[in-house]
Design an enzyme around this catalytic site. Structure first.
Site, PDB file in Angstrom:
ATOM      1  N   SER A  24      -7.450   5.847  -0.169  1.00  0.00           N
ATOM      2  CA  SER A  24      -9.005   5.139   0.813  1.00  0.00           C
ATOM      3  C   SER A  24      -9.257   6.162   1.720  1.00  0.00           C
ATOM      4  O   SER A  24      -8.541   7.155   2.228  1.00  0.00           O
ATOM      5  CB  SER A  24      -8.689   4.013   1.526  1.00  0.00           C
ATOM      6  OG  SER A  24      -9.552   3.456   2.287  1.00  0.00           O
ATOM      7  N   TYR A  31      -3.349  -1.031   7.350  1.00  0.00           N
ATOM      8  CA  TYR A  31      -4.111   0.070   6.565  1.00  0.00           C
ATOM      9  C   TYR A  31      -4.324   0.870   6.235  1.00  0.00           C
ATOM     10  O   TYR A  31      -4.285   1.563   5.612  1.00  0.00           O
ATOM     11  CB  TYR A  31      -5.728  -1.193   6.243  1.00  0.00           C
ATOM     12  CG  TYR A  31      -6.635  -0.612   5.100  1.00  0.00           C
ATOM     13  CD1 TYR A  31      -6.253  -1.365   3.682  1.00  0.00           C
ATOM     14  CD2 TYR A  31      -7.490   0.317   5.121  1.00  0.00           C
ATOM     15  CE1 TYR A  31      -6.249  -0.831   2.744  1.00  0.00           C
ATOM     16  CE2 TYR A  31      -8.375   1.036   3.514  1.00  0.00           C
ATOM     17  CZ  TYR A  31      -7.259  -0.251   2.781  1.00  0.00           C
ATOM     18  OH  TYR A  31      -7.716   0.666   1.501  1.00  0.00           O
ATOM     19  N   ASN A  57       0.801  -1.398   0.310  1.00  0.00           N
ATOM     20  CA  ASN A  57       0.045  -0.050   0.230  1.00  0.00           C
ATOM     21  C   ASN A  57       0.772   1.708   0.082  1.00  0.00           C
ATOM     22  O   ASN A  57       0.324   1.622  -0.617  1.00  0.00           O
ATOM     23  CB  ASN A  57      -1.053   0.066   1.483  1.00  0.00           C
ATOM     24  CG  ASN A  57      -1.726  -1.108   1.258  1.00  0.00           C
ATOM     25  OD1 ASN A  57      -1.949  -1.893   0.247  1.00  0.00           O
ATOM     26  ND2 ASN A  57      -2.863  -0.700   2.409  1.00  0.00           N
ATOM     27  N   LYS A  90      -2.757   3.883   4.127  1.00  0.00           N
ATOM     28  CA  LYS A  90      -3.480   4.580   3.047  1.00  0.00           C
ATOM     29  C   LYS A  90      -3.398   6.247   3.893  1.00  0.00           C
ATOM     30  O   LYS A  90      -3.177   7.161   2.459  1.00  0.00           O
ATOM     31  CB  LYS A  90      -4.169   3.970   3.458  1.00  0.00           C
ATOM     32  CG  LYS A  90      -5.609   2.697   2.372  1.00  0.00           C
ATOM     33  CD  LYS A  90      -4.717   3.332   1.163  1.00  0.00           C
ATOM     34  CE  LYS A  90      -4.581   1.773   0.550  1.00  0.00           C
ATOM     35  NZ  LYS A  90      -3.956   2.146  -1.193  1.00  0.00           N
TER      36      LYS A  90
END
Length: 135
Positions: free
Chosen positions: A107, A120, A76, A124
């Site tokens: 995101s 996560y 990511n 992001k």
């Protein structure tokens, strides 16, 4: 020209894209977004030698798997940074490059973290910060 860099060579999808507009040349190169910067640069040298220029880079690789912290951050964020850094050497107008447009896929969790997926969300948020910094 449309160049697709991915781990998986999906011939059916490539054929479908070619059929949409036969005037567009669709090319696939195997690529792991977690590859080191030097490997990414080597691949881009090959692509630029063939096409002469690339107008848009879309960084769209990513996963949501907080059970794999390093892989999540690698895909990511680190991969996105390396791919962007590598292409900037080819695009740098100060070095006679043509410039280009970068589209980093983020995101909403980059702006509003979700407690269930902290790794996560953090990866992001890093994408958002990196993108704003190079803008």
């Amino acid at each position: 020209n449309l160049v697709i860099l991915d781990r998986i060579d999906n011939g059916a999808v490539i054929a479908e894209l070619k059929a949409i507009n036969p005037k567009v040349t669709v090319t696939f190169y195997p690529y792991d977004v977690t590859a080191p910067l030097a490997e990414t640069t080597k691949l881009l040298k090959t692509i630029f030698a063939q096409l002469k220029t690339v107008d848009v880079l879309m960084n769209g690789g990513g996963i949501l798997d907080d059970h794999q912290n390093e892989r999540t951050i690698g895909l990511n964020f680190t991969g996105l940074v390396n791919t962007t850094t590598a292409i900037l050497d080819f695009w740098d107008k100060r070095k006679g490059g043509p410039g280009g447009v970068i589209c980093n896929i983020g995101s909403v969790t980059g702006f509003n973290a979700i407690y269930q997926v902290p790794v996560y969300s953090a990866s992001k948020a890093a994408v958002v910060s990196f993108t704003q910094s190079i803008a």
